[in-house]
Design a protein around this motif. Structure first.
Motif, PDB file in Angstrom:
ATOM      1  N   MET A 272       0.820  -1.194   0.000  1.00 36.47           N
ATOM      2  CA  MET A 272       0.000   0.000   0.000  1.00 36.47           C
ATOM      3  C   MET A 272       0.858   1.251   0.000  1.00 36.47           C
ATOM      4  O   MET A 272       0.409   2.285  -0.439  1.00 36.47           O
ATOM      5  CB  MET A 272      -0.946   0.001   1.194  1.00 36.47           C
ATOM      6  CG  MET A 272      -2.043  -1.012   1.069  1.00 36.47           C
ATOM      7  SD  MET A 272      -3.431  -0.959   2.242  1.00 36.47           S
ATOM      8  CE  MET A 272      -2.936  -0.009   3.601  1.00 36.47           C
ATOM      9  N   ALA A 273       2.065   1.161   0.520  1.00 35.27           N
ATOM     10  CA  ALA A 273       2.915   2.346   0.613  1.00 35.27           C
ATOM     11  C   ALA A 273       3.187   2.943  -0.759  1.00 35.27           C
ATOM     12  O   ALA A 273       3.319   4.160  -0.889  1.00 35.27           O
ATOM     13  CB  ALA A 273       4.216   2.015   1.311  1.00 35.27           C
ATOM     14  N   SER A 274       3.226   2.107  -1.797  1.00 36.14           N
ATOM     15  CA  SER A 274       3.472   2.652  -3.132  1.00 36.14           C
ATOM     16  C   SER A 274       2.312   3.516  -3.601  1.00 36.14           C
ATOM     17  O   SER A 274       2.489   4.386  -4.449  1.00 36.14           O
ATOM     18  CB  SER A 274       3.722   1.515  -4.119  1.00 36.14           C
ATOM     19  OG  SER A 274       2.575   0.688  -4.204  1.00 36.14           O
ATOM     20  N   ASN A 275       1.128   3.298  -3.065  1.00 30.31           N
ATOM     21  CA  ASN A 275      -0.016   4.141  -3.404  1.00 30.31           C
ATOM     22  C   ASN A 275      -0.099   5.376  -2.517  1.00 30.31           C
ATOM     23  O   ASN A 275      -0.699   6.373  -2.888  1.00 30.31           O
ATOM     24  CB  ASN A 275      -1.314   3.348  -3.279  1.00 30.31           C
ATOM     25  CG  ASN A 275      -1.418   2.269  -4.321  1.00 30.31           C
ATOM     26  OD1 ASN A 275      -1.035   2.453  -5.466  1.00 30.31           O
ATOM     27  ND2 ASN A 275      -1.902   1.111  -3.913  1.00 30.31           N
ATOM     28  N   PHE A 276       0.480   5.304  -1.325  1.00 30.34           N
ATOM     29  CA  PHE A 276       0.469   6.449  -0.410  1.00 30.34           C
ATOM     30  C   PHE A 276       1.563   7.445  -0.762  1.00 30.34           C
ATOM     31  O   PHE A 276       1.352   8.645  -0.725  1.00 30.34           O
ATOM     32  CB  PHE A 276       0.681   6.004   1.036  1.00 30.34           C
ATOM     33  CG  PHE A 276      -0.425   5.171   1.607  1.00 30.34           C
ATOM     34  CD1 PHE A 276      -1.636   5.025   0.964  1.00 30.34           C
ATOM     35  CD2 PHE A 276      -0.243   4.522   2.803  1.00 30.34           C
ATOM     36  CE1 PHE A 276      -2.652   4.258   1.500  1.00 30.34           C
ATOM     37  CE2 PHE A 276      -1.257   3.759   3.353  1.00 30.34           C
ATOM     38  CZ  PHE A 276      -2.463   3.622   2.700  1.00 30.34           C
ATOM     39  N   TYR A 277       2.738   6.931  -1.062  1.00 31.97           N
ATOM     40  CA  TYR A 277       3.902   7.770  -1.357  1.00 31.97           C
ATOM     41  C   TYR A 277       4.156   7.747  -2.857  1.00 31.97           C
ATOM     42  O   TYR A 277       5.032   7.055  -3.347  1.00 31.97           O
ATOM     43  CB  TYR A 277       5.115   7.277  -0.570  1.00 31.97           C
ATOM     44  CG  TYR A 277       4.965   7.495   0.909  1.00 31.97           C
ATOM     45  CD1 TYR A 277       5.258   8.719   1.472  1.00 31.97           C
ATOM     46  CD2 TYR A 277       4.520   6.478   1.742  1.00 31.97           C
ATOM     47  CE1 TYR A 277       5.110   8.941   2.827  1.00 31.97           C
ATOM     48  CE2 TYR A 277       4.366   6.689   3.104  1.00 31.97           C
ATOM     49  CZ  TYR A 277       4.669   7.923   3.644  1.00 31.97           C
ATOM     50  OH  TYR A 277       4.516   8.132   4.969  1.00 31.97           O
ATOM     51  N   ARG A 278       3.385   8.544  -3.560  1.00 34.21           N
ATOM     52  CA  ARG A 278       3.470   8.585  -5.009  1.00 34.21           C
ATOM     53  C   ARG A 278       4.604   9.512  -5.445  1.00 34.21           C
ATOM     54  O   ARG A 278       4.930  10.489  -4.763  1.00 34.21           O
ATOM     55  CB  ARG A 278       2.154   9.069  -5.594  1.00 34.21           C
ATOM     56  CG  ARG A 278       0.977   8.191  -5.181  1.00 34.21           C
ATOM     57  CD  ARG A 278      -0.325   8.738  -5.651  1.00 34.21           C
ATOM     58  NE  ARG A 278      -0.535  10.077  -5.092  1.00 34.21           N
ATOM     59  CZ  ARG A 278      -1.668  10.743  -5.164  1.00 34.21           C
ATOM     60  NH1 ARG A 278      -2.693  10.218  -5.792  1.00 34.21           N
ATOM     61  NH2 ARG A 278      -1.791  11.941  -4.639  1.00 34.21           N
TER      62      ARG A 278
ATOM     63  N   GLY B 251       0.936  10.704   1.782  1.00 36.53           N
ATOM     64  CA  GLY B 251       1.471   9.540   2.484  1.00 36.53           C
ATOM     65  C   GLY B 251       1.621   9.775   3.975  1.00 36.53           C
ATOM     66  O   GLY B 251       1.222   8.946   4.790  1.00 36.53           O
ATOM     67  N   HIS B 252       2.188  10.920   4.337  1.00 36.50           N
ATOM     68  CA  HIS B 252       2.369  11.221   5.756  1.00 36.50           C
ATOM     69  C   HIS B 252       1.022  11.394   6.455  1.00 36.50           C
ATOM     70  O   HIS B 252       0.852  10.959   7.596  1.00 36.50           O
ATOM     71  CB  HIS B 252       3.223  12.476   5.939  1.00 36.50           C
ATOM     72  CG  HIS B 252       4.647  12.324   5.502  1.00 36.50           C
ATOM     73  ND1 HIS B 252       5.333  11.145   5.545  1.00 36.50           N
ATOM     74  CD2 HIS B 252       5.528  13.231   5.006  1.00 36.50           C
ATOM     75  CE1 HIS B 252       6.564  11.310   5.106  1.00 36.50           C
ATOM     76  NE2 HIS B 252       6.713  12.581   4.759  1.00 36.50           N
ATOM     77  N   SER B 253       0.076  12.016   5.795  1.00 36.21           N
ATOM     78  CA  SER B 253      -1.245  12.218   6.395  1.00 36.21           C
ATOM     79  C   SER B 253      -1.942  10.888   6.659  1.00 36.21           C
ATOM     80  O   SER B 253      -2.536  10.693   7.722  1.00 36.21           O
ATOM     81  CB  SER B 253      -2.122  13.080   5.489  1.00 36.21           C
ATOM     82  OG  SER B 253      -1.541  14.343   5.284  1.00 36.21           O
ATOM     83  N   LEU B 254      -1.876  10.008   5.692  1.00 34.45           N
ATOM     84  CA  LEU B 254      -2.507   8.695   5.872  1.00 34.45           C
ATOM     85  C   LEU B 254      -1.833   7.905   6.991  1.00 34.45           C
ATOM     86  O   LEU B 254      -2.520   7.268   7.805  1.00 34.45           O
ATOM     87  CB  LEU B 254      -2.472   7.908   4.565  1.00 34.45           C
ATOM     88  CG  LEU B 254      -3.422   8.414   3.483  1.00 34.45           C
ATOM     89  CD1 LEU B 254      -3.143   7.720   2.151  1.00 34.45           C
ATOM     90  CD2 LEU B 254      -4.862   8.200   3.890  1.00 34.45           C
ATOM     91  N   GLU B 255      -0.531   7.939   7.051  1.00 33.03           N
ATOM     92  CA  GLU B 255       0.179   7.218   8.109  1.00 33.03           C
ATOM     93  C   GLU B 255      -0.155   7.791   9.485  1.00 33.03           C
ATOM     94  O   GLU B 255      -0.387   7.039  10.435  1.00 33.03           O
ATOM     95  CB  GLU B 255       1.691   7.265   7.877  1.00 33.03           C
ATOM     96  CG  GLU B 255       2.153   6.485   6.668  1.00 33.03           C
ATOM     97  CD  GLU B 255       1.873   5.003   6.753  1.00 33.03           C
ATOM     98  OE1 GLU B 255       1.880   4.447   7.877  1.00 33.03           O
ATOM     99  OE2 GLU B 255       1.651   4.387   5.707  1.00 33.03           O
ATOM    100  N   LEU B 256      -0.201   9.098   9.610  1.00 29.86           N
ATOM    101  CA  LEU B 256      -0.579   9.715  10.883  1.00 29.86           C
ATOM    102  C   LEU B 256      -2.017   9.370  11.252  1.00 29.86           C
ATOM    103  O   LEU B 256      -2.340   9.165  12.426  1.00 29.86           O
ATOM    104  CB  LEU B 256      -0.394  11.223  10.827  1.00 29.86           C
ATOM    105  CG  LEU B 256       1.049  11.712  10.884  1.00 29.86           C
ATOM    106  CD1 LEU B 256       1.112  13.219  10.650  1.00 29.86           C
ATOM    107  CD2 LEU B 256       1.687  11.355  12.200  1.00 29.86           C
ATOM    108  N   GLY B 257      -2.889   9.293  10.258  1.00 24.71           N
ATOM    109  CA  GLY B 257      -4.275   8.897  10.504  1.00 24.71           C
ATOM    110  C   GLY B 257      -4.372   7.479  11.032  1.00 24.71           C
ATOM    111  O   GLY B 257      -5.136   7.193  11.964  1.00 24.71           O
ATOM    112  N   PHE B 258      -3.571   6.576  10.462  1.00 26.61           N
ATOM    113  CA  PHE B 258      -3.562   5.189  10.938  1.00 26.61           C
ATOM    114  C   PHE B 258      -3.045   5.101  12.370  1.00 26.61           C
ATOM    115  O   PHE B 258      -3.566   4.343  13.185  1.00 26.61           O
ATOM    116  CB  PHE B 258      -2.717   4.297  10.029  1.00 26.61           C
ATOM    117  CG  PHE B 258      -3.345   4.016   8.694  1.00 26.61           C
ATOM    118  CD1 PHE B 258      -4.685   3.690   8.590  1.00 26.61           C
ATOM    119  CD2 PHE B 258      -2.591   4.072   7.540  1.00 26.61           C
ATOM    120  CE1 PHE B 258      -5.274   3.428   7.367  1.00 26.61           C
ATOM    121  CE2 PHE B 258      -3.160   3.808   6.310  1.00 26.61           C
ATOM    122  CZ  PHE B 258      -4.501   3.482   6.217  1.00 26.61           C
TER     123      PHE B 258
END
Length: 69
Positions: A1-7, A17-24
């Motif tokens: 999934m990281a390849s879709n978050f950190y485009r 990517g950072h926003s999604l990771e912080l949300g998780f």
């Protein structure tokens, strides 16, 4: 999934990517707090009720419904 978050088009800041990771991480912390609270409530209820008048055989038959489980 990281390849879709950190485009590649989002570099160098990778805000998505950072926003999604912080949300998780935040969601995980909320889940931990809720579970800890609910487990505390269940344990307090079991402490109040105690074993009662159940024999060891009845407790064994109850399985995970037994107050001491």
């Amino acid at each position: 999934m990281a390849s879709n978050f950190y485009r590649a088009k989002d570099k160098p800041k990778y805000i998505l990517g950072h926003s999604l990771e912080l949300g998780f991480v935040a969601l995980g912390l909320v889940a931990v707090l809720l579970l800890r609270y609910s487990y505390t409530q269940v344990n307090k209820k079991r402490d109040r009720e105690g074993v009662g008048i159940h024999t060891e055989a009845e407790m064994s038959d109850m399985g995970d419904k037994a107050p001491t489980f």
